[in-house]
Design an enzyme around this catalytic site. Structure first.
Site, PDB file in Angstrom:
ATOM      1  CD  GLN A  22     -22.810 -42.741 -88.011  1.00  8.76           C
ATOM      2  OE1 GLN A  22     -21.523 -42.923 -88.105  1.00  8.76           O
ATOM      3  NE2 GLN A  22     -23.582 -42.873 -88.797  1.00  8.76           N
ATOM      4  CD  GLU A  30     -25.362 -50.186 -90.903  1.00  3.56           C
ATOM      5  OE1 GLU A  30     -24.149 -50.418 -90.954  1.00  3.56           O
ATOM      6  OE2 GLU A  30     -26.004 -50.934 -89.801  1.00  3.56           O
ATOM      7  CD1 TRP A  62     -18.927 -45.907 -82.739  1.00  3.26           C
ATOM      8  CD2 TRP A  62     -20.918 -45.126 -82.629  1.00  3.26           C
ATOM      9  NE1 TRP A  62     -19.360 -45.565 -84.166  1.00  3.26           N
ATOM     10  CE2 TRP A  62     -20.724 -45.136 -84.008  1.00  3.26           C
ATOM     11  CE3 TRP A  62     -22.219 -44.734 -82.188  1.00  3.26           C
ATOM     12  CZ2 TRP A  62     -21.506 -44.689 -84.932  1.00  3.26           C
ATOM     13  CZ3 TRP A  62     -23.252 -44.625 -83.048  1.00  3.26           C
ATOM     14  CH2 TRP A  62     -22.744 -44.351 -84.474  1.00  3.26           C
ATOM     15  CE  LYS A  84     -22.204 -44.632 -93.087  1.00  3.20           C
ATOM     16  NZ  LYS A  84     -22.241 -45.652 -92.056  1.00  3.20           N
ATOM     17  CE  LYS A 133     -10.852 -50.259 -80.268  1.00  5.49           C
ATOM     18  NZ  LYS A 133     -11.512 -49.106 -80.091  1.00  5.49           N
ATOM     19  N   PRO A 134     -13.422 -50.862 -75.749  1.00  5.94           N
ATOM     20  CG  PRO A 134     -13.801 -49.025 -74.185  1.00  5.94           C
ATOM     21  CD  PRO A 134     -12.849 -50.543 -74.385  1.00  5.94           C
ATOM     22  CB  ALA A 135     -16.495 -47.363 -79.673  1.00  6.73           C
ATOM     23  CB  ILE A 192     -17.967 -53.310 -78.077  1.00  7.84           C
ATOM     24  CG1 ILE A 192     -17.304 -52.550 -76.884  1.00  7.84           C
ATOM     25  CG2 ILE A 192     -17.869 -54.958 -77.765  1.00  7.84           C
ATOM     26  CD1 ILE A 192     -17.823 -52.576 -75.542  1.00  7.84           C
ATOM     27  CB  SER A 232     -18.303 -50.592 -89.987  1.00 10.52           C
ATOM     28  OG  SER A 232     -16.952 -50.686 -90.063  1.00 10.52           O
ATOM     29  CB  THR A 233     -20.063 -54.376 -93.270  1.00 10.81           C
ATOM     30  OG1 THR A 233     -21.102 -54.595 -92.841  1.00 10.81           O
ATOM     31  CG2 THR A 233     -19.565 -55.349 -94.238  1.00 10.81           C
ATOM     32  CB  CYS A 259     -26.172 -53.342 -86.158  1.00 11.29           C
ATOM     33  SG  CYS A 259     -26.614 -54.018 -84.761  1.00 11.29           S
ATOM     34  CD  GLU A 276     -24.435 -57.583 -84.499  1.00 11.20           C
ATOM     35  OE1 GLU A 276     -24.698 -56.803 -85.654  1.00 11.20           O
ATOM     36  OE2 GLU A 276     -24.690 -56.836 -83.410  1.00 11.20           O
TER      37      GLU A 276
END
Lengths: 499, 330
Positions: free
Chosen positions: A359, A409, A180, A362, A204-206, A178, A257-258, A312, A278
């Site tokens: 992030q 995105e 963040w 980015k 597994k969390p981020a 999953i 992410s894709t 998202c 997703e």
């Protein structure tokens, strides 16, 4: 009365413009943090026990609003992941697959209720670890996570009803990774349906936001679930890869992410593992001239600035009918001036901190690209805290459909605005993207809503609202936004085999 | 420059008025009027109410709370509109408006007191030399269901008695029957009858049935010359609500950008607690900004609100709630 008219006369000489100043300001209203204490160090939750990582390695999780270290978290390596999958397999074989469905239901209800009781703790920790405003974690993330457990608790012993009377079988061990942006909510989206359908879980969390998943593990422990039904392993991309590639996993569910999603799809191809993805989005939020404009503004604001735009399904491309573009942009700028950016734990904060330095970099890169490509930038002029990761709410106008800020995105509080002249043009522009997760339509005409919804290639279309979520409503994408649905009756099919 | 703009605007209103008046009554059906008056934007009820309740979640503590409550007192139109009103009652209300709290003279005064025309002279005398204005309801308040001549006479007499502000009611029946031009005409005529007095136009939103009609009535009232638009008479439920107030403030904002004219807003009826008052101030702050956070552009029409605000202020000062009997109940 002479006094009144004098003031009015003086005012009438100025050019119309609204001042959102400090005439009457809100005092700081920070949410308390003294009612709980985080552990200094969190181990891995495997087989119902807190286990030291075989990797012997830990990493720090920080608060993005202050850069202060909140706790150390274990980094799971291949061996740890192997132990977790093994524990999940045991739990599946020995307990969970043999349990009466109505008993699975009881456990899920228990988790939901326990989460309700600790709602405040989860909200505060979510804001601390992720940077989102407390009003969002308090009013959206946590209540929705609870709702997902309640909703799926109800399904556990009624699965046949979801599949037209056909019986279903659970899959086995589900590997779940999953992101963040909604750490606890995504954990709930993943764990609740998996358990309801009779599967066991390794989640597994981020790496930037592991804390609420670990608190959820503590809560699950308190709820006395059979050991190994839910396992939480923390770590970064390598840990995730080990989990996805583990041969004893039956199902992979990924939100993120894709780019990573594509890699997972390649890794899983040919293995027989079931997969749902997703991924990213670049949603069009379409405003027609006959829309209720002041309410559309709220939808635009919520669409892009909710959770700092780390969503998202964010409405990151605003498509405005040309005839109202000027008025709408004026309204939007006025509304943006009232956004309160700052301390995520202040109850009056509307926009919190960017989740991580990575992030933020980015976002900055894409915004610079937007400026370079000739789009006009408007950013809210607000004082940003010195420490932590921050970006002011920003809107671009004069954006061309080919520019990077219209196609990629950004996953930040940055809106790109384009105009259109006809409904057909709006549809064409809205669909002209690699993604297809969500879209918004704003118009007073019901028939236009249905027409648009039928033509938009997006998994979710919101009409005269935006970013509305409910466990009963399936969520998921088209094209590079992924496949499979989460939530609703449809979401169950990702975790069962219909026989 | 300012007066030029004002003249230009008035010219526009007069022109509009003539256009409407030149259309024979018989052909001014429900569907015809919108062709003449500029149309109003649509309103989405769900999203409007959601926004209004989101603004209720602002957390106001300490300094912000005290400043907000003090401001709310200065924005109050202290009101008594009862059949049993007497000069004594009105005088008592006036002294309360002048000095809301006898132990702290930095609180207040209220913006105005609001009475029936028969008590304007009494109030005027009691408030002489102060900044507290006298507002009078007029135009066959509260129903407005009387011939126009009587309604105008009502307003003129109230002004003659000395009223600084006139709170008129619109003809809700005409509004709902689609006779928007009639509503417009009556407001414009009342504005003329008011002369120098400020005109507040009561829409009685609780009788208008939908947000769309409330928005339309707000636009109409401003175009026809209202200085303030006001939600309610206080005689009908629901009276003022946060979403209705938000909607009317949004109409004021659009009108301001279109004309440069600042119209005031007055929610009336139903605002009883400090918490509600602060919620309204938040709505004002985040819709129209600093300029409207002023008694010249925002008022509360209230009777019970003042004592609750005083009680909260005293609680902030002393740390304890006092008995309601510690506050004068005028």
């Amino acid at each position: 009365m002479g006094k009144l008219s004098k003031i009015e006369k003086k005012r009438d000489r100025e050019k119309p413009g609204i001042v959102f100043g400090n005439q009457w300001d809100y005092a700081p209203a920070p949410e308390a943090t003294d009612f709980f204490k985080l552990n200094k160090r969190y181990e891995l939750f495997i087989g119902g026990k807190w286990q030291k990582p075989r990797s012997k390695s830990y990493f720090a999780t920080i608060s993005p609003s202050t850069e202060a270290v909140l706790a150390e978290v274990a980094e799971a390596d291949d061996n740890d992941v192997d132990a977790a999958v093994l524990a999940a397999r045991h739990a599946y074989d020995r307990y969970w697959s043999r349990l009466a469905p109505s008993d699975r239901s009881k456990y899920l209800f228990r988790i939901a209720r326990a989460l309700q009781e600790k709602a405040r703790l989860f909200a505060v920790v979510e804001s601390l670890d992720g940077g989102k405003p407390i009003k969002e974690s308090r009013d959206v993330d946590v209540p929705l996570a609870i709702a997902h457990f309640f909703y799926h608790a109800g399904w556990a012993d009624k699965l046949e009803l979801a599949f037209h009377g056909r019986s279903v079988r659970s899959l086995g061990v589900a590997a779940q990774i999953i992101p963040w942006n909604f750490p606890l909510l995504m954990a709930a989206w993943k764990i609740a349906p998996a358990l309801a359908c009779g599967n066991t879980v390794v989640l597994k969390p981020a790496e930037t936001t592991p804390l609420t998943a670990l608190l959820l593990a503590e809560l699950i422990e308190e709820c006395d679930l059979p050991p190994g039904v839910v396992n939480i392993v923390t770590g970064a991309g390598k840990t995730g890869a080990a989990l996805v590639n583990h041969p004893d996993v039956n199902k992979v569910a990924f939100t993120g992410s894709t780019d990573v999603g594509k890699r997972i799809a390649r890794a899983v191809a040919g293995t027989g593992k079931r997969l749902t993805l997703e991924l990213g989005g670049k949603a069009a939020n379409i405003v027609f001239a006959d829309a209720p404009l002041d309410q559309a503004i709220e939808g635009i604001i919520g669409g892009i600035f909710f959770n700092q735009g780390h969503v998202c399904c964010a409405g990151s491309r605003l498509l405005v009918e040309e005839s109202i573009a000027n008025v709408l942009m004026r309204k939007l700028r006025d509304r943006m001036a009232t956004l309160r950016v700052g301390d995520p734990l202040d109850k009056n904060t509307d926009v919190g901190a960017i989740n991580s330095q990575m992030q933020l970099d980015k976002i900055r890169e894409l915004v610079a690209a937007g400026e370079k490509e000739g789009a006009e930038r408007f950013s809210v002029s607000c004082q940003l805290p010195k420490k932590g990761f921050w970006f002011p709410p920003t809107v671009f106008t004069n954006v061309s459909l080919s520019s990077r800020i219209a196609r990629e995105e950004i996953f930040g509080p940055v809106l790109s605005t384009l105009t259109f002249r006809t409904p057909d043009e709006a549809i064409e522009k809205a669909n002209n993207t690699a993604y297809g997760l969500s879209a918004g339509v704003w118009t007073d005409k019901g028939s236009k809503i249905f027409h648009m919804a039928g033509k938009l290639k997006a998994g979710v279309v919101w009409a005269n609202t935006y970013n509305k979520f409910d466990p009963t409503s399936p969520f998921g994408g088209y094209k590079e936004s992924g496949f499979g649905r989460e939530g609703g009756r449809q979401g169950l099919s990702a975790y069962v085999e219909v026989v | 420059m300012g007066s030029l703009m004002k003249r230009a605007f008035l010219h526009f209103v007069v022109l509009l008025h003539r256009v409407i008046s030149s259309v024979p009554m018989s052909s001014r059906g429900a569907d015809r009027a919108p062709l003449i008056l500029p149309s109003s934007p649509t309103v989405d009820a769900v999203a409007l109410e959601e926004r209004a309740s989101a603004l209720a979640k602002r957390s106001l503590k300490k300094v912000a709370k005290i400043a907000g409550l003090r401001l709310a007192i200065r924005m109050m139109d202290l009101t008594t509109l009862e059949g049993k009103d007497t000069p004594g009652k009105v005088r008592a209300l006036c002294s309360k408006a002048l000095r809301p709290l006898d132990t702290d003279h930095t609180i207040g005064p209220c913006a105005a007191i609001c009475v029936y025309p028969n008590f304007v002279s009494v109030a005027k005398l009691a408030l002489a030399g102060s900044s507290v204005a006298v507002a009078s309801v007029a135009t066959a308040f509260p129903s407005g269901q009387s011939p126009l001549a009587i309604k105008l006479d009502d307003a003129r007499r109230a002004v003659d008695f000395g009223a600084d502000e006139i709170d008129m009611v619109i003809d809700r029946g005409a509004m709902l029957a689609g006779e928007t031009a009639k509503v417009f005409d009556e407001i414009a005529a009342t504005k003329e009858a008011c002369g120098q007095a400020h005109l507040k136009v009561i829409l009685e939103t609780g009788e208008l049935g939908s947000y769309d009609v409330i928005r339309r009535a707000s636009d109409l009232a401003m175009l026809a010359g209202a200085d303030f638009i006001k939600t309610s008479t206080g005689k009908i439920q629901p009276a003022a609500t946060p979403p209705v107030t938000l909607l009317m403030l949004e109409a004021i904002r659009d009108y301001y950008y279109a004309t440069g004219r600042r119209i005031g807003m007055k929610p009336a009826g139903g605002v009883r607690t400090s918490k509600q008052a602060l919620h309204y101030l938040v709505i004002v702050k985040e819709t129209l900004g600093d300029d409207w956070l002023d008694p010249s552009l925002f008022r509360f029409g209230a009777s019970a609100l003042l004592n609750d605000v005083l009680m909260q202020l005293e609680k902030e000062r002393t740390g304890a709630y006092q008995a309601s009997d510690d506050f004068s109940k005028d």
